[in-house]
Motif scaffolding. Structure first.
Motif, PDB file in Angstrom:
ATOM      1  N   ARG A 111      34.973  12.973  41.422  1.00 22.80           N
ATOM      2  CA  ARG A 111      35.439  14.291  40.966  1.00 22.80           C
ATOM      3  C   ARG A 111      36.862  14.231  40.437  1.00 22.80           C
ATOM      4  O   ARG A 111      37.241  15.040  39.583  1.00 22.80           O
ATOM      5  CB  ARG A 111      35.362  15.307  42.113  1.00 22.80           C
ATOM      6  CG  ARG A 111      33.960  15.703  42.511  1.00 22.80           C
ATOM      7  CD  ARG A 111      33.954  16.969  43.349  1.00 22.80           C
ATOM      8  NE  ARG A 111      34.573  16.811  44.656  1.00 22.80           N
ATOM      9  CZ  ARG A 111      33.906  16.428  45.748  1.00 22.80           C
ATOM     10  NH1 ARG A 111      32.614  16.131  45.663  1.00 22.80           N
ATOM     11  NH2 ARG A 111      34.517  16.333  46.917  1.00 22.80           N
ATOM     12  N   HIS A 112      37.635  13.294  40.950  1.00 23.75           N
ATOM     13  CA  HIS A 112      39.045  13.183  40.570  1.00 23.75           C
ATOM     14  C   HIS A 112      39.311  11.748  40.098  1.00 23.75           C
ATOM     15  O   HIS A 112      39.764  10.907  40.890  1.00 23.75           O
ATOM     16  CB  HIS A 112      39.948  13.524  41.758  1.00 23.75           C
ATOM     17  CG  HIS A 112      39.648  14.848  42.393  1.00 23.75           C
ATOM     18  ND1 HIS A 112      39.777  16.058  41.720  1.00 23.75           N
ATOM     19  CD2 HIS A 112      39.221  15.167  43.646  1.00 23.75           C
ATOM     20  CE1 HIS A 112      39.461  17.051  42.531  1.00 23.75           C
ATOM     21  NE2 HIS A 112      39.111  16.544  43.698  1.00 23.75           N
ATOM     22  N   PRO A 113      39.075  11.428  38.840  1.00 28.41           N
ATOM     23  CA  PRO A 113      39.182  10.041  38.363  1.00 28.41           C
ATOM     24  C   PRO A 113      40.565   9.420  38.526  1.00 28.41           C
ATOM     25  O   PRO A 113      40.689   8.195  38.544  1.00 28.41           O
ATOM     26  CB  PRO A 113      38.810  10.160  36.878  1.00 28.41           C
ATOM     27  CG  PRO A 113      38.006  11.414  36.775  1.00 28.41           C
ATOM     28  CD  PRO A 113      38.577  12.342  37.794  1.00 28.41           C
ATOM     29  N   ARG A 169      34.524   3.880  36.622  1.00 28.89           N
ATOM     30  CA  ARG A 169      35.103   4.756  35.597  1.00 28.89           C
ATOM     31  C   ARG A 169      35.391   3.969  34.324  1.00 28.89           C
ATOM     32  O   ARG A 169      35.107   4.431  33.214  1.00 28.89           O
ATOM     33  CB  ARG A 169      36.390   5.383  36.135  1.00 28.89           C
ATOM     34  CG  ARG A 169      37.071   6.301  35.128  1.00 28.89           C
ATOM     35  CD  ARG A 169      38.461   6.667  35.578  1.00 28.89           C
ATOM     36  NE  ARG A 169      39.172   7.419  34.572  1.00 28.89           N
ATOM     37  CZ  ARG A 169      40.476   7.506  34.494  1.00 28.89           C
ATOM     38  NH1 ARG A 169      41.229   6.867  35.364  1.00 28.89           N
ATOM     39  NH2 ARG A 169      41.059   8.219  33.548  1.00 28.89           N
ATOM     40  N   THR A 170      35.955   2.768  34.463  1.00 28.73           N
ATOM     41  CA  THR A 170      36.272   1.948  33.289  1.00 28.73           C
ATOM     42  C   THR A 170      35.013   1.594  32.517  1.00 28.73           C
ATOM     43  O   THR A 170      34.962   1.700  31.288  1.00 28.73           O
ATOM     44  CB  THR A 170      36.991   0.652  33.721  1.00 28.73           C
ATOM     45  OG1 THR A 170      38.203   0.994  34.396  1.00 28.73           O
ATOM     46  CG2 THR A 170      37.324  -0.211  32.512  1.00 28.73           C
ATOM     47  N   ALA A 171      33.977   1.182  33.237  1.00 25.63           N
ATOM     48  CA  ALA A 171      32.727   0.790  32.583  1.00 25.63           C
ATOM     49  C   ALA A 171      32.070   1.965  31.884  1.00 25.63           C
ATOM     50  O   ALA A 171      31.524   1.828  30.786  1.00 25.63           O
ATOM     51  CB  ALA A 171      31.778   0.191  33.613  1.00 25.63           C
ATOM     52  N   ALA A 172      32.139   3.144  32.491  1.00 25.49           N
ATOM     53  CA  ALA A 172      31.488   4.315  31.912  1.00 25.49           C
ATOM     54  C   ALA A 172      32.250   4.865  30.721  1.00 25.49           C
ATOM     55  O   ALA A 172      31.647   5.423  29.802  1.00 25.49           O
ATOM     56  CB  ALA A 172      31.344   5.407  32.973  1.00 25.49           C
ATOM     57  N   SER A 173      33.574   4.706  30.716  1.00 28.45           N
ATOM     58  CA  SER A 173      34.382   5.322  29.665  1.00 28.45           C
ATOM     59  C   SER A 173      34.561   4.427  28.448  1.00 28.45           C
ATOM     60  O   SER A 173      35.054   4.880  27.416  1.00 28.45           O
ATOM     61  CB  SER A 173      35.757   5.707  30.219  1.00 28.45           C
ATOM     62  OG  SER A 173      36.472   4.543  30.629  1.00 28.45           O
ATOM     63  N   ASP A 174      34.200   3.149  28.554  1.00 26.47           N
ATOM     64  CA  ASP A 174      34.417   2.233  27.438  1.00 26.47           C
ATOM     65  C   ASP A 174      33.179   1.361  27.252  1.00 26.47           C
ATOM     66  O   ASP A 174      33.113   0.227  27.713  1.00 26.47           O
ATOM     67  CB  ASP A 174      35.651   1.368  27.709  1.00 26.47           C
ATOM     68  CG  ASP A 174      36.135   0.642  26.462  1.00 26.47           C
ATOM     69  OD1 ASP A 174      35.331   0.501  25.517  1.00 26.47           O
ATOM     70  OD2 ASP A 174      37.304   0.218  26.435  1.00 26.47           O
ATOM     71  N   TRP A 177      33.853  -2.032  25.520  1.00 24.22           N
ATOM     72  CA  TRP A 177      34.390  -3.051  26.428  1.00 24.22           C
ATOM     73  C   TRP A 177      33.289  -3.617  27.312  1.00 24.22           C
ATOM     74  O   TRP A 177      33.206  -4.819  27.517  1.00 24.22           O
ATOM     75  CB  TRP A 177      35.497  -2.429  27.287  1.00 24.22           C
ATOM     76  CG  TRP A 177      36.012  -3.340  28.357  1.00 24.22           C
ATOM     77  CD1 TRP A 177      36.991  -4.275  28.238  1.00 24.22           C
ATOM     78  CD2 TRP A 177      35.568  -3.407  29.729  1.00 24.22           C
ATOM     79  NE1 TRP A 177      37.193  -4.919  29.450  1.00 24.22           N
ATOM     80  CE2 TRP A 177      36.337  -4.408  30.370  1.00 24.22           C
ATOM     81  CE3 TRP A 177      34.610  -2.718  30.466  1.00 24.22           C
ATOM     82  CZ2 TRP A 177      36.165  -4.732  31.718  1.00 24.22           C
ATOM     83  CZ3 TRP A 177      34.443  -3.043  31.811  1.00 24.22           C
ATOM     84  CH2 TRP A 177      35.213  -4.035  32.425  1.00 24.22           C
ATOM     85  N   GLN A 178      32.434  -2.741  27.822  1.00 24.86           N
ATOM     86  CA  GLN A 178      31.357  -3.176  28.707  1.00 24.86           C
ATOM     87  C   GLN A 178      30.401  -4.104  27.965  1.00 24.86           C
ATOM     88  O   GLN A 178      29.984  -5.141  28.503  1.00 24.86           O
ATOM     89  CB  GLN A 178      30.601  -1.958  29.249  1.00 24.86           C
ATOM     90  CG  GLN A 178      29.497  -2.284  30.228  1.00 24.86           C
ATOM     91  CD  GLN A 178      30.016  -2.692  31.595  1.00 24.86           C
ATOM     92  OE1 GLN A 178      31.222  -2.750  31.812  1.00 24.86           O
ATOM     93  NE2 GLN A 178      29.120  -3.000  32.508  1.00 24.86           N
ATOM     94  N   GLY A 179      30.045  -3.737  26.734  1.00 30.50           N
ATOM     95  CA  GLY A 179      29.149  -4.587  25.951  1.00 30.50           C
ATOM     96  C   GLY A 179      29.760  -5.942  25.650  1.00 30.50           C
ATOM     97  O   GLY A 179      29.079  -6.972  25.730  1.00 30.50           O
TER      98      GLY A 179
END
Length: 232
Positions: A111-113, A169-174, A177-179
């Motif tokens: 809820r609070h990134p 959060r990092t993986a979901a927002s980029d 980058w994840q790919g």
């Protein structure tokens, strides 16, 4: 000679009881700061922005929160107030109680990134954070660990949940980058230069959903905590 004001905001009274009732409270200031941080990130929650959200002058806000670090402490403690301890009362089953507690913590951090990085950088010691600590100690009391080991276990569990929430959060927002990360590791594993990495990839199961991965890793962390009691 006037005594120097305490450094910790928790040692400073919220109000002295003299004069008119304050226009704002620590709770309202923390809530305004959290709303800004949730929407725009922690850096956006400046004293100026918080004052504007409350309809106050920036300098007047310092009468309630003398410095930015105090604002961060109020935000940490307000987030810690979101634990619903009545829903996770100690049952005597340390493993299950810790699992439920960790899931609540992850939900709060989702809820609070901005929260995971702040928890890692700055210890929460306000009233709500101390309630969390007291609950953790109650949950782990049947484990056989002494108080110091249980406090260390709390730091271990908190660190794991924070790191997981940050990575998630990092993986979901980029997605780019994840790919690229997946492609890079795949090439490294098939290059022949990293045989153990290749073997791990060859036996790895298909990617699981984030909650499944969290539960698997959480099980290992809790097992390590509780196993140390039997070995000590």
């Amino acid at each position: 000679m006037t005594a120097e004001a305490p450094e910790l905001i928790w040692l400073r009274p919220e109000r002295t009881g003299r004069g008119p009732r304050p226009a704002h409270s620590r709770a309202s200031i923390a809530a305004a700061a959290i709303a800004i941080a949730d929407a725009e990130g922690l850096d956006a929650a400046s004293m100026r922005r918080v004052a504007a959200a409350l309809g106050a002058g920036t300098m007047s806000l310092y009468n309630y929160v003398p410095k930015k670090e105090h604002l961060l402490d109020l935000m940490l403690d307000a987030a810690a107030a979101e634990y619903e301890f009545t829903a996770i009362s100690p049952t005597g089953n340390c493993r299950e109680d810790l699992r439920r507690l960790a899931h609540q913590q992850l939900a709060i951090m989702r809820r609070h990134p901005w929260l995971p990085a702040l928890v890692i950088a700055r210890p929460g010691i306000g009233p709500n954070a101390l309630r969390y600590t007291d609950h953790f100690l109650a949950v782990t009391e049947p484990s056989g660990l002494d108080g110091a080991a249980r406090m260390e276990g709390m730091a271990l569990l908190n660190g794991f949940v924070c790191q997981y929430a940050q990575y998630e959060r990092t993986a979901a927002s980029d997605a780019k980058w994840q790919g690229e990360l997946v492609g890079y590791l795949t090439r490294a594993a098939t290059s022949g230069a990293y045989p153990h990495l290749a073997a791990a990839f060859a036996t790895a199961a298909p990617p699981a959903d984030p909650d499944t991965v969290f539960d698997r890793s959480l099980h290992r962390v809790i097992t390590a905590m509780l196993t140390s009691a039997a070995q000590s």
